[in-house]
Design a protein around this motif. Structure first.
Motif, PDB file in Angstrom:
ATOM      1  N   ARG A 225       0.827  -1.207   0.000  1.00 16.17           N
ATOM      2  CA  ARG A 225       0.000   0.000   0.000  1.00 16.17           C
ATOM      3  C   ARG A 225       0.860   1.255   0.000  1.00 16.17           C
ATOM      4  NH1 ARG A 225      -3.000  -0.904   4.455  1.00 16.17           N
ATOM      5  NH2 ARG A 225      -4.457  -2.135   3.219  1.00 16.17           N
ATOM      6  N   GLU A 226       1.951   1.233   0.749  1.00 13.10           N
ATOM      7  CA  GLU A 226       2.827   2.409   0.842  1.00 13.10           C
ATOM      8  C   GLU A 226       4.284   1.976   0.679  1.00 13.10           C
ATOM      9  OE1 GLU A 226       1.776   5.469   3.872  1.00 13.10           O
ATOM     10  OE2 GLU A 226       0.476   3.881   4.653  1.00 13.10           O
ATOM     11  N   PRO A 227       4.689   1.647  -0.525  1.00 10.79           N
ATOM     12  CA  PRO A 227       6.061   1.165  -0.721  1.00 10.79           C
ATOM     13  C   PRO A 227       7.130   2.213  -0.448  1.00 10.79           C
ATOM     14  CG  PRO A 227       4.979   1.531  -2.836  1.00 10.79           C
ATOM     15  CD  PRO A 227       3.926   1.676  -1.784  1.00 10.79           C
ATOM     16  N   SER A 228       6.763   3.496  -0.501  1.00 13.47           N
ATOM     17  CA  SER A 228       7.761   4.542  -0.293  1.00 13.47           C
ATOM     18  C   SER A 228       7.989   4.857   1.180  1.00 13.47           C
ATOM     19  CB  SER A 228       7.330   5.822  -1.018  1.00 13.47           C
ATOM     20  OG  SER A 228       6.110   6.323  -0.466  1.00 13.47           O
ATOM     21  N   ARG A 229       7.176   4.304   2.053  1.00 17.76           N
ATOM     22  CA  ARG A 229       7.308   4.592   3.483  1.00 17.76           C
ATOM     23  C   ARG A 229       8.491   3.825   4.064  1.00 17.76           C
ATOM     24  NH1 ARG A 229       2.455   4.500   7.996  1.00 17.76           N
ATOM     25  NH2 ARG A 229       3.773   4.436   9.865  1.00 17.76           N
ATOM     26  N   ALA A 230       9.177   4.453   4.992  1.00 18.04           N
ATOM     27  CA  ALA A 230      10.326   3.818   5.639  1.00 18.04           C
ATOM     28  C   ALA A 230       9.828   2.907   6.758  1.00 18.04           C
ATOM     29  CB  ALA A 230      11.284   4.878   6.185  1.00 18.04           C
ATOM     30  N   TRP A 231       9.284   1.778   6.366  1.00 20.93           N
ATOM     31  CA  TRP A 231       8.715   0.848   7.345  1.00 20.93           C
ATOM     32  C   TRP A 231       9.802   0.292   8.262  1.00 20.93           C
ATOM     33  CZ3 TRP A 231       3.689   0.781   7.962  1.00 20.93           C
ATOM     34  CH2 TRP A 231       2.850   1.103   6.883  1.00 20.93           C
ATOM     35  N   THR A 232       9.496   0.255   9.539  1.00 15.85           N
ATOM     36  CA  THR A 232      10.406  -0.360  10.490  1.00 15.85           C
ATOM     37  C   THR A 232       9.923  -1.774  10.803  1.00 15.85           C
ATOM     38  OG1 THR A 232       9.192   0.372  12.466  1.00 15.85           O
ATOM     39  CG2 THR A 232      10.846   1.887  11.538  1.00 15.85           C
ATOM     40  N   LEU A 233      10.838  -2.582  11.280  1.00 17.55           N
ATOM     41  CA  LEU A 233      10.470  -3.947  11.644  1.00 17.55           C
ATOM     42  C   LEU A 233       9.404  -3.937  12.739  1.00 17.55           C
ATOM     43  CD1 LEU A 233      11.107  -6.952  11.160  1.00 17.55           C
ATOM     44  CD2 LEU A 233      12.796  -6.788  13.009  1.00 17.55           C
ATOM     45  N   GLY A 234       9.498  -2.963  13.649  1.00 17.71           N
ATOM     46  CA  GLY A 234       8.522  -2.872  14.727  1.00 17.71           C
ATOM     47  C   GLY A 234       7.120  -2.575  14.220  1.00 17.71           C
ATOM     48  N   GLU A 235       7.013  -1.655  13.254  1.00 15.37           N
ATOM     49  CA  GLU A 235       5.699  -1.319  12.700  1.00 15.37           C
ATOM     50  C   GLU A 235       5.074  -2.504  11.990  1.00 15.37           C
ATOM     51  OE1 GLU A 235       6.143   3.438  11.655  1.00 15.37           O
ATOM     52  OE2 GLU A 235       7.043   1.942  10.327  1.00 15.37           O
TER      53      GLU A 235
END
Length: 322
Positions: A225-235
């Protein structure tokens, strides 16, 4: 959060990983031919260079391939998808010597072949056209044979689609060819859905199995859904209601790669498409997949794809004619 440019904002089905993958490989179902048969018959089909599908609309027959130890009985309403490297045989009796499908269908009107004088068996087949450069994304995760039986829990929608497809194939109504093509496309999607429902029982790691895993699927949907977001492992772990350690281990076991690696590869697949299908500057493509620095994006792209974004785009640009 970075805003996606138009060539990614307009991407349909954002957050639906299966639709995303099918869109990325440009999968399109193409009806190829129909077979009416009666009496004793057997037809050998060549090794599929693409994903090939067949549906048995009435009657019964047997499927034989080198991947099967014994022939499989097909009944009305069954659908098969073949992706293996071997030829396969459809027959009234698996002990019969088969005729070559290429000879049988050569120059028959409307690609409709007949064996015998009756219509005890009605088969239709086709293939799934895929962008050759990305074909491995889907072919590599599918087994050599998918067999969806008419009695399977997920087959209800297939029954309806097959009924509508028969109606379109047997009519001369305006738009019947286009309607049949769209129904075949929906049929392929439904076959994949049915296969997904059974994939949790397999041990082969990969993105397809990951979609069927209820525990990590929420994280995969977020990344799509949001590939540009800097996803963290925690999220991602929180979205999947697991601790970071448990989530990371589960993701690696099911998907075959770590969550961060999955996100990296998905971003680069989107970047590949953007580089080929738009004239957006490389810096814009970099921003669209989460990189503020063009050099950081180029390094990541080269690490995954093997060449720089600029070289990737120029190597695949069509040669213009003066």
């Amino acid at each position: 959060m970075l805003e996606n440019p138009s060539f990614l904002r307009d991407r349909p089905n954002m957050g639906d990983p299966l639709s995303d993958m099918l869109s990325l490989v440009e999968a399109r179902s193409v009806l190829a031919g129909r077979l009416y048969a009666s009496g004793s018959w057997a037809v050998r089909f060549p090794p599929p260079e693409k994903i090939k599908f067949s549906a048995l609309l009435c009657g019964t027959c047997y499927l034989s391939t080198q991947d099967l130890s014994v022939p499989v009985r097909l009944e009305a309403g069954d659908v098969i998808v073949v992706t293996g490297q071997h030829s396969f045989i459809l027959a009234s009796d698996p002990t019969l010597d088969p005729v070559d499908a290429r000879v049988l269908f050569r120059e028959v009107p409307d690609n409709v072949a007949r064996i015998g004088n009756g219509e005890d068996v009605f088969l239709f087949g086709g293939h799934v056209a895929i962008n050759a450069a990305r074909a491995g994304l889907i072919i590599d995760v599918l087994p050599p044979l998918i067999h969806i039986r008419s009695a399977a829990p997920e087959a209800g929608a297939l029954h309806w689609l097959l009924k509508q497809l028969v109606a379109e194939l047997s009519s001369n109504r305006a738009g019947s060819d286009l309607a049949a093509s769209h129904l075949a496309q929906l049929m392929f999607v439904q076959v994949l859905r049915a296969h997904l429902a059974e994939t949790t029982q397999t041990s082969d790691a990969g993105w397809f199995r990951a979609l069927a895993d209820d525990r990590i699927a929420p994280a995969i949907r977020l990344m799509h859904r949001e590939p540009s977001r800097a996803w963290t492992l925690g999220e991602l772990a929180q979205a999947s209601a697991m601790s970071r350690t448990t989530f990371a281990a589960r993701f690696k076991e099911v998907a075959g790669i770590a969550p961060v690696a999955y996100l990296l590869v998905w971003r680069m697949r989107l970047a590949e498409r953007a580089l080929l299908n738009s004239d957006a500057p490389i810096s814009s493509v970099a921003l669209s997949v989460g990189y503020k620095s063009e050099s950081a994006f180029s390094n990541a792209f080269k690490r995954v794809v093997g060449v720089s974004p600029k070289r990737y785009r120029s190597a695949r640009m069509p040669i213009s004619k003066e």
